[in-house]
Write a protein that holds these residues in place. Structure first.
Motif, PDB file in Angstrom:
ATOM      1  N   ILE A  36       0.556  -1.221   0.000  1.00  0.00           N
ATOM      2  CA  ILE A  36      -0.353   0.016   0.324  1.00  0.00           C
ATOM      3  C   ILE A  36       0.603   1.001   0.258  1.00  0.00           C
ATOM      4  N   TYR A  37       0.289   2.255  -0.391  1.00  0.00           N
ATOM      5  CA  TYR A  37       1.133   3.489  -1.048  1.00  0.00           C
ATOM      6  C   TYR A  37       0.182   4.490  -0.577  1.00  0.00           C
ATOM      7  N   VAL A  38       0.624   5.468  -0.287  1.00  0.00           N
ATOM      8  CA  VAL A  38       0.183   6.527   0.105  1.00  0.00           C
ATOM      9  C   VAL A  38       0.364   8.394   0.048  1.00  0.00           C
ATOM     10  N   VAL A  73      -2.746  11.592   2.958  1.00  0.00           N
ATOM     11  CA  VAL A  73      -2.860  11.611   4.606  1.00  0.00           C
ATOM     12  C   VAL A  73      -3.523  13.249   5.134  1.00  0.00           C
ATOM     13  N   ALA A  74      -3.096  14.360   4.157  1.00  0.00           N
ATOM     14  CA  ALA A  74      -4.080  15.491   4.853  1.00  0.00           C
ATOM     15  C   ALA A  74      -5.165  15.981   4.848  1.00  0.00           C
ATOM     16  N   ILE A 123     -10.336  14.699   8.238  1.00  0.00           N
ATOM     17  CA  ILE A 123     -11.287  14.051   8.781  1.00  0.00           C
ATOM     18  C   ILE A 123     -11.476  13.896  10.021  1.00  0.00           C
ATOM     19  N   ILE A 124     -10.366  12.971  10.645  1.00  0.00           N
ATOM     20  CA  ILE A 124     -10.242  12.467  11.793  1.00  0.00           C
ATOM     21  C   ILE A 124      -9.715  13.587  12.768  1.00  0.00           C
ATOM     22  N   ASN A 158     -12.427  17.022  10.906  1.00  0.00           N
ATOM     23  CA  ASN A 158     -12.927  19.245  10.439  1.00  0.00           C
ATOM     24  C   ASN A 158     -13.377  18.140   8.372  1.00  0.00           C
ATOM     25  N   SER A 159     -13.596  19.553   7.658  1.00  0.00           N
ATOM     26  CA  SER A 159     -13.994  19.384   6.262  1.00  0.00           C
ATOM     27  C   SER A 159     -11.869  19.126   5.990  1.00  0.00           C
ATOM     28  N   PRO A 160     -12.039  18.113   5.182  1.00  0.00           N
ATOM     29  CA  PRO A 160     -10.780  17.993   4.355  1.00  0.00           C
ATOM     30  C   PRO A 160     -10.796  19.240   2.899  1.00  0.00           C
ATOM     31  N   PRO A 161      -9.728  19.729   3.043  1.00  0.00           N
ATOM     32  CA  PRO A 161      -9.522  21.261   2.190  1.00  0.00           C
ATOM     33  C   PRO A 161     -10.133  20.672   0.685  1.00  0.00           C
TER      34      PRO A 161
END
Length: 84
Positions: A33-35, A40-41, A46-47, A50-53
């Protein structure tokens, strides 16, 4: 000989489309798996509740990321359950 480019396992962007790509651990019976830094941001946001940009990640990309996470977690769970 054709060299295969690495891709983020979640948004599917290639290594030359993003600034950083991190490899996950190798697990028996699971693909590597690659991210990317953008996923990641988004996940971090989300964690934290907040809403993701939205400028960095579109809704369709987020949906693909969620689906991919679900699929990868199911695959990893099956692989781990078969270990002695």
């Amino acid at each position: 000989m054709r060299v295969r480019k690495l891709r983020c396992s979640f948004c599917r962007k290639t290594e030359d489309q993003i600034s950083k790509l991190v490899a996950g651990p190798r697990l028996i019976g699971c693909p590597r798996i690659y991210v990317c830094n953008e996923c990641v941001a988004a996940a971090s946001s989300i964690i934290e509740g907040n809403s993701p940009p939205t400028s960095a990640v579109s809704r369709s990309v987020l949906q693909k990321v969620k689906e991919r996470w679900r699929h990868l977690l199911q695959s990893m769970s099956r692989a781990v359950s078969t270990l002695p």
